[in-house]
Design a protein around this motif. Structure first.
Motif, PDB file in Angstrom:
ATOM      1  N   VAL A   1       0.809  -1.183   0.014  1.00  0.00           N
ATOM      2  CA  VAL A   1       0.021  -0.060  -0.029  1.00  0.00           C
ATOM      3  C   VAL A   1       0.882   1.246   0.135  1.00  0.00           C
ATOM      4  O   VAL A   1       0.586   2.272  -0.573  1.00  0.00           O
ATOM      5  N   ARG A   2       2.024   1.150   0.741  1.00  0.00           N
ATOM      6  CA  ARG A   2       2.941   2.323   0.741  1.00  0.00           C
ATOM      7  C   ARG A   2       3.477   2.682  -0.528  1.00  0.00           C
ATOM      8  O   ARG A   2       3.644   3.755  -1.101  1.00  0.00           O
ATOM      9  N   ASP A   3       3.953   1.409  -1.100  1.00  0.00           N
ATOM     10  CA  ASP A   3       4.343   1.644  -2.649  1.00  0.00           C
ATOM     11  C   ASP A   3       3.480   2.087  -3.523  1.00  0.00           C
ATOM     12  O   ASP A   3       4.017   3.094  -4.411  1.00  0.00           O
ATOM     13  N   LEU A   4       2.214   1.835  -3.420  1.00  0.00           N
ATOM     14  CA  LEU A   4       1.130   2.301  -4.408  1.00  0.00           C
ATOM     15  C   LEU A   4       0.891   4.029  -3.854  1.00  0.00           C
ATOM     16  O   LEU A   4       0.981   4.599  -4.914  1.00  0.00           O
ATOM     17  N   GLY A   5       0.879   4.211  -2.694  1.00  0.00           N
ATOM     18  CA  GLY A   5       0.873   5.610  -2.463  1.00  0.00           C
ATOM     19  C   GLY A   5       2.152   6.528  -2.886  1.00  0.00           C
ATOM     20  O   GLY A   5       1.794   7.715  -3.419  1.00  0.00           O
ATOM     21  N   LEU A   6       3.269   5.876  -2.817  1.00  0.00           N
ATOM     22  CA  LEU A   6       4.145   6.628  -3.451  1.00  0.00           C
ATOM     23  C   LEU A   6       4.225   6.945  -4.780  1.00  0.00           C
ATOM     24  O   LEU A   6       4.541   7.934  -5.465  1.00  0.00           O
ATOM     25  N   ARG A   7       3.814   5.723  -5.750  1.00  0.00           N
ATOM     26  CA  ARG A   7       3.590   5.725  -7.122  1.00  0.00           C
ATOM     27  C   ARG A   7       2.695   6.771  -7.710  1.00  0.00           C
ATOM     28  O   ARG A   7       2.731   7.506  -8.898  1.00  0.00           O
ATOM     29  N   ILE A   8       1.500   6.889  -7.036  1.00  0.00           N
ATOM     30  CA  ILE A   8       0.583   7.683  -7.130  1.00  0.00           C
ATOM     31  C   ILE A   8       0.634   9.275  -6.700  1.00  0.00           C
ATOM     32  O   ILE A   8      -0.292   9.975  -7.012  1.00  0.00           O
ATOM     33  N   GLY A   9       1.613   9.218  -5.986  1.00  0.00           N
ATOM     34  CA  GLY A   9       1.887  10.730  -5.326  1.00  0.00           C
ATOM     35  C   GLY A   9       0.948  11.081  -4.195  1.00  0.00           C
ATOM     36  O   GLY A   9       0.902  12.356  -3.696  1.00  0.00           O
ATOM     37  N   ARG A  10       0.315  10.177  -3.449  1.00  0.00           N
ATOM     38  CA  ARG A  10      -0.426  10.295  -2.257  1.00  0.00           C
ATOM     39  C   ARG A  10       0.562  10.457  -1.088  1.00  0.00           C
ATOM     40  O   ARG A  10       0.122  10.975  -0.053  1.00  0.00           O
ATOM     41  N   LEU A  11       1.651   9.777  -1.053  1.00  0.00           N
ATOM     42  CA  LEU A  11       2.728   9.793  -0.073  1.00  0.00           C
ATOM     43  C   LEU A  11       4.103  10.016  -0.581  1.00  0.00           C
ATOM     44  O   LEU A  11       4.329   9.936  -1.635  1.00  0.00           O
ATOM     45  N   GLN A  12       5.028  10.935   0.178  1.00  0.00           N
ATOM     46  CA  GLN A  12       6.310  11.298  -0.352  1.00  0.00           C
ATOM     47  C   GLN A  12       7.227  10.320   0.499  1.00  0.00           C
ATOM     48  O   GLN A  12       6.762   9.736   1.528  1.00  0.00           O
ATOM     49  N   ALA A  13       8.071   9.923  -0.455  1.00  0.00           N
ATOM     50  CA  ALA A  13       9.409   8.971   0.247  1.00  0.00           C
ATOM     51  C   ALA A  13      10.042   9.559   1.429  1.00  0.00           C
ATOM     52  O   ALA A  13      10.221  10.931   1.344  1.00  0.00           O
TER      53      ALA A  13
END
Length: 111
Positions: free
Chosen positions: A79-91
């Motif tokens: 889920v974290r990887d998806l969030g990073l990919r779609i821009g909902r989370l920052q690394a």
């Protein structure tokens, strides 16, 4: 108490309680005869789940998935990887990245 009485107290159908059980949203409490029994603790857990669903406008299935994310590291990472990919989370910035950026700024300042 049996499922019919518990459902009545919670203001839902026995079918909805069974659905919540299938999703893993009920504490696992059964008698020797494999009948589900509800006490005050189980009723409070179901009520807390319903309150969270209303408060955050999520379905029972979404709440069950959120619990899965919290309890299974591989699911959380996906889920974290998806969030990073779609821009909902920052690394998260790593200390090494910060030091590298700092060194590059120092080098650029000398030119």
């Amino acid at each position: 108490m049996r499922i019919t009485e518990a459902a009545k107290r919670l203001g839902m159908s026995p079918r909805m309680l069974r659905y919540r059980e299938a999703l893993g949203l009920l504490p696992p409490v059964r008698t020797q005869g494999a009948h589900r029994r509800f006490g005050q603790e189980e009723l409070a857990a179901v009520a807390q789940g319903v309150e969270l669903e209303k408060r955050f406008d999520v379905s029972p299935a979404e709440l069950a998935f959120a619990l899965r994310v919290l309890s299974e590291p591989t699911v959380a990472q996906a889920v974290r990887d998806l969030g990073l990919r779609i821009g909902r989370l920052q690394a998260p910035r790593r200390a090494l990245d910060f030091e590298k950026e700092k060194a590059l700024r120092l080098l650029q300042g000398r030119s």
